[in-house]
Motif scaffolding. Structure first.
Motif, short mmCIF file in Angstrom:
data_model
loop_
_atom_site.label_atom_id
_atom_site.label_comp_id
_atom_site.label_asym_id
_atom_site.label_seq_id
_atom_site.Cartn_x
_atom_site.Cartn_y
_atom_site.Cartn_z
N TYR A 68 0.84 -1.19 0.00
CA TYR A 68 0.00 0.00 0.00
C TYR A 68 0.88 1.25 0.00
O TYR A 68 1.93 1.27 0.64
CB TYR A 68 -0.90 0.03 1.23
N GLY A 69 0.43 2.26 -0.72
CA GLY A 69 1.12 3.54 -0.68
C GLY A 69 1.81 3.92 -1.96
O GLY A 69 2.32 5.04 -2.09
N SER A 70 1.82 2.99 -2.94
CA SER A 70 2.52 3.27 -4.20
C SER A 70 1.58 3.17 -5.40
O SER A 70 2.02 2.92 -6.51
CB SER A 70 3.69 2.29 -4.39
N GLY A 71 0.29 3.33 -5.14
CA GLY A 71 -0.65 3.36 -6.26
C GLY A 71 -1.67 2.24 -6.28
O GLY A 71 -2.60 2.27 -7.10
N ASP A 72 -1.52 1.24 -5.42
CA ASP A 72 -2.53 0.18 -5.31
C ASP A 72 -3.38 0.50 -4.09
O ASP A 72 -2.88 0.54 -2.96
CB ASP A 72 -1.87 -1.19 -5.16
N PHE A 73 -4.68 0.74 -4.29
CA PHE A 73 -5.55 1.18 -3.21
C PHE A 73 -6.41 0.05 -2.63
O PHE A 73 -7.30 0.29 -1.81
CB PHE A 73 -6.44 2.34 -3.70
N ARG A 74 -6.13 -1.18 -3.06
CA ARG A 74 -6.82 -2.34 -2.49
C ARG A 74 -6.09 -2.79 -1.22
O ARG A 74 -5.05 -2.25 -0.85
CB ARG A 74 -6.85 -3.47 -3.52
N ASN A 75 -6.64 -3.79 -0.56
CA ASN A 75 -6.01 -4.29 0.66
C ASN A 75 -4.62 -4.84 0.35
O ASN A 75 -4.45 -5.66 -0.55
CB ASN A 75 -6.86 -5.39 1.28
N PRO A 76 -3.62 -4.42 1.12
CA PRO A 76 -2.27 -4.93 0.90
C PRO A 76 -2.07 -6.27 1.60
O PRO A 76 -2.84 -6.65 2.48
CB PRO A 76 -1.39 -3.86 1.53
#
Length: 724
Positions: A68-76
């Motif tokens: 999370y935090g680099s452009g993927d807004f789904r659950n990490p």
């Protein structure tokens, strides 16, 4: 070869006899390409490759261990907090290894291989260059099973501490699949393992436990299926976590019509401090693909867990038929009463007597003595050794109940060590069943339990142990951990439990251990690694057990399912059911009795004698065969299942109808799993009926069923292949 690599395209192809799983490295990110039926490996796999560059946006890409935090807004899949308080890391591919066989996981239970040729393991190295965080993603694929196991090892390769806030075991992105359904098991105490199936939509569908145990409420298992998937047809993707503590599992459908499924330790109230050079190992997720519906998925899990998760002497041995005194006497017993039940059991052919709660300390009710593991000489003047000897003299082995993870405030142990329970200074210590939970993060606590139990096991001929755990964790804190590590307590508790179980089952390999947690509160693969069977539910009512045992079989083999005949009216629901009906339900698992055999009439004793004799003939097949579910108790008045030998030469069929039906139609039961080319001699369990049918006819037309005008009908049939 189960793992194939194309260096030029960055493609990793994990292949079993009936399944393929593919990963591709794109711009340094491991992406998920495919999971499903077996695909041939070719020199060119361009039609499968992902050509979208990562710069197009991680939110659109199917990832293997997303951040999370680099452009993927789904659950990490993970999250780390750095020493400066920031929470941004970016794992990039840093190499791979292929290992023959399957490495064990340090401190954690896992499935295994007996020969390295059974499986290959791919390890992918990922690294965040800024923080020094390193992650090794482990994938083991079995050559002849449609199984992939996944776990992650997170290490601090930097020079500053970091804190894990999330560390899941597996994450799989199903691109363009938003029309899936999720199947899972839910319930509560005494009504475990209800099968739930519901469509997933945009947003999240989630199950979890925050109780410090896998829980009665949700089992650490879920499957994704299509709307067309049935018991015998269609695709099923199973996820099962080999862990006995708080967990989470869920499916998230995004705005682009893709589904992300993730599973692992529950991120709620979890943190783990990693100093430079330290590592953290996640539990193992066991992923199963089936193209033959839920039944195919279940049989894959059953064979794997029965033979490559369970261990020890009893993994492949037939389990003994037991009688347990709990519902016969509760806390009110003496040595003579116990021996009288064992004597009657011996006359009926029973093989094991189990002394349940109430034999230790001054334990006359639930409110005292847990932790004081020495015999109560008021009830047992000669001690446990005397009772065990008298039981052995009847030809029965001797078993014993413990609840080693708990402590009663009214106990000598608590008065001596009040800090040995989980607690938070200054806060009340909330009790459940008048008990607290021992702090298994502490070695001295585990050593005390080991020494206490070992003293009994070396002085008393104990052949069986029922290991109970009757409450969830509260006030989860440890006096032995510093402030910065308090959020590690729940997981450290489970690791401490595993360490103790490994130690004690290794020291006493002759003992058959059965796990229990108020019934099915901790029926999970983690416990099965140490104890090959589980008390499935405290609810012993035969009608309720149809659903409980059927649902449990979605993941767990029959050899793991403890099932007993109890008295009527049933102590949980008050129902009156025939002894034959109760016996047929219990004979579908690890069979036993939990009642006062001395109170039976001569007619009832003769029924028990026949049940015991019959089960001894069929238990090898029941406990080691392949299960086929035929009729679901969740869908109507009937239930049926059958168990087939690996060579398909033998089978046992069970049928149940709960309530009578007015003016019933002619009925037949379509069977499954047989060889259509063979002829089978069919004999009713009562030995009075025999006929011969072709395997093809039994599966296409069915086995004709008789009907009696009464409630609680049941019967079982034995099939043997014959030559005409």
């Amino acid at each position: 070869m189960s793992v194939m690599v194309q260096e030029n395209t960055g493609l990793f192809h994990l292949q079993s006899a009936g399944m393929s799983y593919m990963i591709q490295i794109v711009d340094g990110y491991p992406l998920h390409v495919y999971w499903g039926g077996r695909l041939r490996h070719r020199d060119s796999m361009d039609d499968l490759l992902i050509h979208t560059p990562a710069k197009a946006g991680l939110d659109r890409l199917p990832q293997e261990y997303p951040q999370y935090g680099s452009g993927d807004f789904r659950n990490p899949a993970y999250q780390a907090e750095l020493e400066d308080g920031t929470r941004i890391t970016e794992l990039r591919y840093d190499g791979y290894r292929i290992i023959e066989g399957k490495p064990s996981l340090p401190g954690l239970p896992a499935v295994y291989t007996e020969d390295e040729s059974e499986a290959e393991t791919l390890e992918l190295d990922l690294k965040d260059a800024y923080s020094g965080l390193k992650v090794v993603l482990s994938y083991t694929v079995y050559a002849n099973r449609n199984v992939i196991t996944r776990s992650a090892r997170l290490s601090n390769g930097g020079d500053k501490s970091l804190r894990l806030r999330r560390a899941l075991s597996a994450s799989v992105d199903f691109s363009g699949k938003s029309d899936l359904e999720m199947v899972y098991l839910s319930g509560a105490w005494a009504r475990e393992a209800n099968m739930v199936r519901r469509p997933i939509h945009q947003g999240e569908t989630r199950i979890d436990s925050k109780r410090g145990m896998s829980s009665h409420q949700f089992n650490p298992f879920a499957a994704l299926v299509t709307s067309e998937t049935t018991e015998n047809h269609g695709e099923a993707y199973g996820f099962s976590l080999v862990y006995s503590g708080s967990f989470e599992a869920g499916a998230e459908v995004d705005s682009f019509g893709s589904t992300r499924f993730s599973m692992g330790l529950n991120s709620f109230d979890f943190a783990w401090l990693l100093s430079p050079g330290e590592s953290f190992q996640t539990p193992e997720a066991v992923m199963v693909y089936s193209g033959q519906g839920l039944g195919g998925m279940s049989r894959t899990y059953h064979r794997l867990y029965r033979t490559r998760l369970c261990r020890g002497k009893y993994r492949d041995e037939e389990r003994p038929i037991l009688v347990n005194n709990w519902e016969a006497t509760y806390f009110d017993f003496n040595a003579d009463k116990l021996v009288s039940i064992a004597e009657e059991g011996a006359r009926l052919g029973i093989e094991l007597f189990v002394l349940d709660d109430g034999w230790f300390g001054t334990r006359d009710s639930d409110n005292s003595s847990l932790g004081d593991w020495y015999e109560d000489r008021r009830k047992l003047p000669g001690g446990l050794a005397d009772v065990a000897q008298r039981v052995n003299e009847q030809g029965l082995k001797f078993g014993l109940w413990f609840e080693p993870e708990m402590i009663s405030p009214d106990s000598e142990l608590y008065r001596k060590h009040p800090d040995w329970c989980l607690h938070v200074p200054g806060r009340r210590r909330s009790e459940a069943r008048w008990q607290l939970v021992l702090d298994y993060t502490r070695k001295e606590v585990r050593d005390y339990i080991y020494d206490s139990l070992s003293a009994i096991f070396t002085s008393v001929p104990v052949a069986y142990v029922k290991w109970d755990m009757n409450r969830a964790l509260t006030e989860i804190g440890s006096a032995a951990l510093p402030p910065e590590r308090q959020a590690e307590t729940a997981h450290r508790y489970v690791l401490g439990l595993y360490e103790l179980l490994e130690r004690i089952t290794t020291a006493f390999p002759h003992i058959l251990f059965e796990s229990c947690s108020s019934g099915g509160g901790r029926f999970d693969p983690g416990m099965l690694h140490y104890m090959p069977q589980t008390w499935t539910s405290d609810n012993t009512d035969a009608v309720e057990r149809l659903k409980i045992q059927y649902g449990t079989s979605l993941v767990y083999p029959v050899s793991a399912i403890g099932a007993h005949v109890s008295a009527v009216p049933n102590h949980q629901v008050g129902r009156m059911t025939p002894l034959e009906f109760r016996g047929d339900v219990a004979m579908s698992g690890n069979f036993g009795y939990e009642l006062d055999l001395t109170k039976f009439t001569d007619e009832e004793k003769e029924i028990v004698r026949r049940q015991v004799s019959a089960y001894k003939e069929i238990r090898g097949l029941v406990q080691q065969g392949d299960l086929y579910r035929l009729k679901s108790p969740f869908r109507g008045n009937e239930s049926a299942w059958m168990i087939v030998s690996e060579d398909k030469e033998e089978a046992i069929v069970y049928y149940f109808q709960v309530m009578a039906v007015p003016n019933p139609p002619l009925r037949s039961l379509r069977l499954d799993g047989l060889n259509p080319e063979l002829e089978y001699e069919v004999q009713a369990g009562n030995g009075k009926e025999m006929s011969t049918h072709g395997g093809d006819r039994l599966m296409q037309l069915g086995l004709p069923l008789a009907y009696e005008q009464k409630d609680y009908q049941s019967g079982w049939f034995r099939l043997r292949a014959v030559t005409l």
